[in-house]
Design an enzyme around this catalytic site. Structure first.
Site, PDB file in Angstrom:
ATOM      1  N   ARG A  55      34.965 -20.533   9.775  1.00  0.00           N
ATOM      2  CA  ARG A  55      35.827 -20.682   8.783  1.00  0.00           C
ATOM      3  C   ARG A  55      36.735 -20.629   8.308  1.00  0.00           C
ATOM      4  O   ARG A  55      37.256 -20.750   7.593  1.00  0.00           O
ATOM      5  CB  ARG A  55      36.244 -18.539   9.457  1.00  0.00           C
ATOM      6  CG  ARG A  55      36.582 -18.062   8.569  1.00  0.00           C
ATOM      7  CD  ARG A  55      36.806 -16.734   8.351  1.00  0.00           C
ATOM      8  NE  ARG A  55      37.584 -15.727   7.861  1.00  0.00           N
ATOM      9  CZ  ARG A  55      37.671 -14.560   7.848  1.00  0.00           C
ATOM     10  NH1 ARG A  55      38.572 -14.232   9.089  1.00  0.00           N
ATOM     11  NH2 ARG A  55      38.441 -13.461   7.605  1.00  0.00           N
ATOM     12  N   ASN A  87      44.387 -13.574   6.681  1.00  0.00           N
ATOM     13  CA  ASN A  87      44.025 -14.152   7.895  1.00  0.00           C
ATOM     14  C   ASN A  87      44.562 -13.229   9.446  1.00  0.00           C
ATOM     15  O   ASN A  87      44.417 -13.229  10.098  1.00  0.00           O
ATOM     16  CB  ASN A  87      45.323 -16.048   7.747  1.00  0.00           C
ATOM     17  CG  ASN A  87      44.800 -16.197   6.556  1.00  0.00           C
ATOM     18  OD1 ASN A  87      43.976 -16.211   6.028  1.00  0.00           O
ATOM     19  ND2 ASN A  87      45.043 -17.490   6.128  1.00  0.00           N
ATOM     20  N   HIS A 186      28.268 -16.425   6.484  1.00  0.00           N
ATOM     21  CA  HIS A 186      28.877 -14.796   7.278  1.00  0.00           C
ATOM     22  C   HIS A 186      26.600 -14.677   7.941  1.00  0.00           C
ATOM     23  O   HIS A 186      26.704 -14.136   8.385  1.00  0.00           O
ATOM     24  CB  HIS A 186      28.646 -13.873   5.949  1.00  0.00           C
ATOM     25  CG  HIS A 186      30.395 -14.021   5.844  1.00  0.00           C
ATOM     26  ND1 HIS A 186      30.532 -13.318   4.592  1.00  0.00           N
ATOM     27  CD2 HIS A 186      31.328 -15.204   6.460  1.00  0.00           C
ATOM     28  CE1 HIS A 186      32.015 -13.641   4.252  1.00  0.00           C
ATOM     29  NE2 HIS A 186      32.471 -14.495   5.472  1.00  0.00           N
TER      30      HIS A 186
HETATM   31  C1  HEM Z   1      32.864 -15.689  -0.936  1.00  0.00           C
HETATM   32  C2  HEM Z   1      34.041 -15.200  -0.479  1.00  0.00           C
HETATM   33  C3  HEM Z   1      34.047 -15.088   0.918  1.00  0.00           C
HETATM   34  C4  HEM Z   1      34.694 -13.663   1.333  1.00  0.00           C
HETATM   35  C5  HEM Z   1      35.015 -12.505   0.455  1.00  0.00           C
HETATM   36  C6  HEM Z   1      34.840 -13.558   2.349  1.00  0.00           C
HETATM   37  C7  HEM Z   1      35.622 -12.554   3.971  1.00  0.00           C
HETATM   38  C8  HEM Z   1      35.606 -12.922   4.851  1.00  0.00           C
HETATM   39  C9  HEM Z   1      35.480 -11.115   5.716  1.00  0.00           C
HETATM   40  C10 HEM Z   1      36.285 -10.316   5.088  1.00  0.00           C
HETATM   41  C11 HEM Z   1      35.220 -11.298   6.780  1.00  0.00           C
HETATM   42  C12 HEM Z   1      35.686 -10.304   8.097  1.00  0.00           C
HETATM   43  C13 HEM Z   1      37.661 -10.943   8.321  1.00  0.00           C
HETATM   44  C14 HEM Z   1      37.262  -9.900   9.423  1.00  0.00           C
HETATM   45  O1  HEM Z   1      36.613  -8.712   9.325  1.00  0.00           O
HETATM   46  O2  HEM Z   1      37.961 -10.092  10.221  1.00  0.00           O
HETATM   47  C15 HEM Z   1      35.254 -13.295   7.191  1.00  0.00           C
HETATM   48  C16 HEM Z   1      34.192 -13.591   7.791  1.00  0.00           C
HETATM   49  C17 HEM Z   1      33.983 -15.121   8.169  1.00  0.00           C
HETATM   50  N1  HEM Z   1      33.892 -15.200   7.211  1.00  0.00           N
HETATM   51 FE1  HEM Z   1      34.571 -15.241   5.279  1.00  0.00          FE
HETATM   52  N2  HEM Z   1      34.081 -14.829   3.855  1.00  0.00           N
HETATM   53  C18 HEM Z   1      33.951 -15.195   2.394  1.00  0.00           C
HETATM   54  C19 HEM Z   1      33.283 -16.883   2.395  1.00  0.00           C
HETATM   55  C20 HEM Z   1      33.490 -17.796   3.838  1.00  0.00           C
HETATM   56  C21 HEM Z   1      33.273 -19.390   2.937  1.00  0.00           C
HETATM   57  C22 HEM Z   1      32.808 -19.774   2.105  1.00  0.00           C
HETATM   58  C23 HEM Z   1      32.653 -19.212   5.076  1.00  0.00           C
HETATM   59  C24 HEM Z   1      32.700 -20.436   5.481  1.00  0.00           C
HETATM   60  C25 HEM Z   1      32.127 -21.739   4.619  1.00  0.00           C
HETATM   61  C26 HEM Z   1      33.544 -18.204   5.600  1.00  0.00           C
HETATM   62  C27 HEM Z   1      32.909 -18.436   6.979  1.00  0.00           C
HETATM   63  C28 HEM Z   1      33.496 -16.807   7.914  1.00  0.00           C
HETATM   64  C29 HEM Z   1      33.101 -16.852   8.946  1.00  0.00           C
HETATM   65  C30 HEM Z   1      31.891 -18.123   9.574  1.00  0.00           C
HETATM   66  C31 HEM Z   1      33.443 -15.697   8.855  1.00  0.00           C
HETATM   67  C32 HEM Z   1      33.633 -15.243  10.892  1.00  0.00           C
HETATM   68  C33 HEM Z   1      34.740 -14.952  11.288  1.00  0.00           C
HETATM   69  C34 HEM Z   1      34.520 -14.915  13.478  1.00  0.00           C
HETATM   70  O3  HEM Z   1      33.429 -14.119  13.351  1.00  0.00           O
HETATM   71  O4  HEM Z   1      35.514 -15.511  13.451  1.00  0.00           O
HETATM   72  N3  HEM Z   1      33.157 -17.013   4.705  1.00  0.00           N
HETATM   73  N4  HEM Z   1      34.963 -13.239   5.367  1.00  0.00           N
END
Ligand code: HEM
Ligand SMILES: *[C@@H]1O[C@H](CO)[C@@H](O)[C@H](O)[C@H]1NC(C)=O
Ligand SMILES: *[C@@H]1O[C@H](CO)[C@@H](O)[C@H](O)[C@H]1NC(C)=O
Ligand SMILES: *[C@@H]1O[C@H](CO)[C@@H](O)[C@H](O)[C@H]1NC(C)=O
Length: 335
Positions: A55, A87, A186
């Site tokens: 992420r 973050n 995701h």
């Molecule tokens: C398209 C827009 C995106 C939005 C709105 C978004 C939003 C989020 C949110 C809200 C979470 C959960 C955070 C939490 O609840 O604490 C998340 C987790 C994550 N995001 Fe995104 N994200 C986006 C795009 C991306 C992109 C482009 C990547 C990487 C290339 C990415 C990789 C991840 C990963 C791997 C997680 C899980 C992290 C963990 O388990 O610690 N996301 N994202």
């Protein structure tokens, strides 16, 4: 020193040296192996750390380019990105990057940037989770500063809808296809109840749940995230949260997306076609995902940089954004 900084600021962005594969092949030939080994051990200790580190590439590259700015700790005079809206209490596994950096510092001191570590480790996390692999371009420099304000303004909310996300990605020359493919990240990892309670109980202020959530799945989420419960409880972003595959897209087609920003990609006509295709063709998803990761990895601010010794602090130690009486001042010290 002041003169030097000013000079750099005046350089056009094109003066930023181009990134290229094998950038460290002469100076630190084992760099990519070291990154992968340390990450692999971290993922054995805690499987989710792969997703958490992956992420980082998104959160780093979207805020002033891939420059390691999100790794900087706050200082008395600089509010960095770690406590920004998207973050805080959410990004994690910073210590894995510290560990990678320490291993690289003992093998080849002051050579491999933190920004490059993020890009290498993201690639490795995907591959180690069963996803595709690819060659990364390297040679990024680390920022001298970070901006909480920029992170707040840029990073999308979990409430974001498809049109907002399309517009955001377009600012980086990332297409609708890139948006959907990159959202496939995701396929691994977790999200917090905090990020979804609004859609479970009060979508768009209606006082009702998001109607696009499949009822059985909603029951499950309601149990995981009761109204007024602990916002830090986490749920899986798809049904196979440790495997990088196209399950995420199958889940979206079935109304089982975890985040609003996920399910919206199936609800909206312009993104739906890609979701459908990726749900049926994993190879196509992998190809487009890799293309998107490489494009995202190319984002650079053109600002002056360095190779940090410690990913959490700029080498000079001193920041560019000031806090005056709690008010962020965006003046640049060198001017
Ligand atoms: C398209 C827009 C995106 C939005 C709105 C978004 C939003 C989020 C949110 C809200 C979470 C959960 C955070 C939490 O609840 O604490 C998340 C987790 C994550 N995001 Fe995104 N994200 C986006 C795009 C991306 C992109 C482009 C990547 C990487 C290339 C990415 C990789 C991840 C990963 C791997 C997680 C899980 C992290 C963990 O388990 O610690 N996301 N994202
Ligand atoms: C998406 O969200 C934005 C900002 O919240 C809003 O202005 C817009 O109307 C929404 N678009 C759709 C199609 O719901
Ligand atoms: C739902 O959200 C709206 C708008 O944000 C707010 O005015 C309303 O009080 C909320 N309803 C509940 C039940 O929380
Ligand atoms: C999550 O935990 C952190 C740290 O313990 C706490 O400060 C924060 O308020 C919690 N967030 C939510 C949404 O409950």
């Amino acid at each position: 020193m002041h003169f030097l900084l000013l000079f750099f600021y005046l350089l056009p962005a094109t003066a930023t040296p181009p990134l290229r594969p094998g950038y460290y092949s002469k100076t630190c030939p084992n760099a990519e192996i070291i990154v992968k080994d340390v990450l692999k051990n971290a993922m054995i200790r805690e499987p989710r750390s792969g997703a958490s580190v992956m992420r980082f590439q998104f959160h780093d590259c979207f805020v002033n380019g891939c420059d390691g700015s999100m790794l900087l700790d706050d200082t008395p005079t600089m509010l960095g990105e770690k406590l920004s809206l998207s973050n805080i209490n959410s990004l994690r596994s910073y210590e894995v990057v510290d560990e990678i950096k320490a291993a690289l510092e003992s093998a080849c001191p002051m050579l491999v940037s933190c920004a490059d570590i993020i890009v290498m480790a993201s690639r490795d996390a995907v591959a180690l989770s069963g996803g595709p692999t690819w060659e990364v371009k390297l040679g990024r420099k680390d920022s001298l500063t970070a901006s909480q304000e920029d992170a707040d303004n840029i990073m999308p909310s979990p409430r974001a809808n498809a049109t907002t996300l399309i517009d955001l990605f377009a600012k980086y020359d990332l297409s609708v296809k890139d948006l959907v493919a990159l959202s496939g990240s995701h396929s691994i990892g977790n999200g917090r109840c905090f990020s979804i309670v609004f859609r479970l109980y009060n979508q768009s202020g209606t006082g009702r749940p998001d109607p696009t959530i499949e009822p059985k799945f909603r029951e499950k989420l309601d149990k995981l995230c009761p109204l007024g419960g602990d916002g830090n409880i986490t749920g899986d972003l798809d049904f196979t949260p440790l495997i990088f595959d196209n399950q995420y897209f199958k889940d979206l087609v079935n109304g089982r997306g975890f985040l609003n920003s996920d399910e919206t990609l199936y609800s909206y006509w312009e993104t739906r076609e890609y979701v459908k295709r990726y749900s049926e063709d994993e190879e196509e998803f992998f190809r487009d995902f890799v293309e998107g990761m490489i494009k995202m990895g190319d984002l650079q601010s053109g600002r002056p940089g360095e190779v940090r010794k410690n990913c959490r602090v700029a080498n000079g130690g001193q920041p560019v954004h000031l806090v005056v009486d709690g008010v962020k001042d965006r003046r640049i010290l060198s001017s």
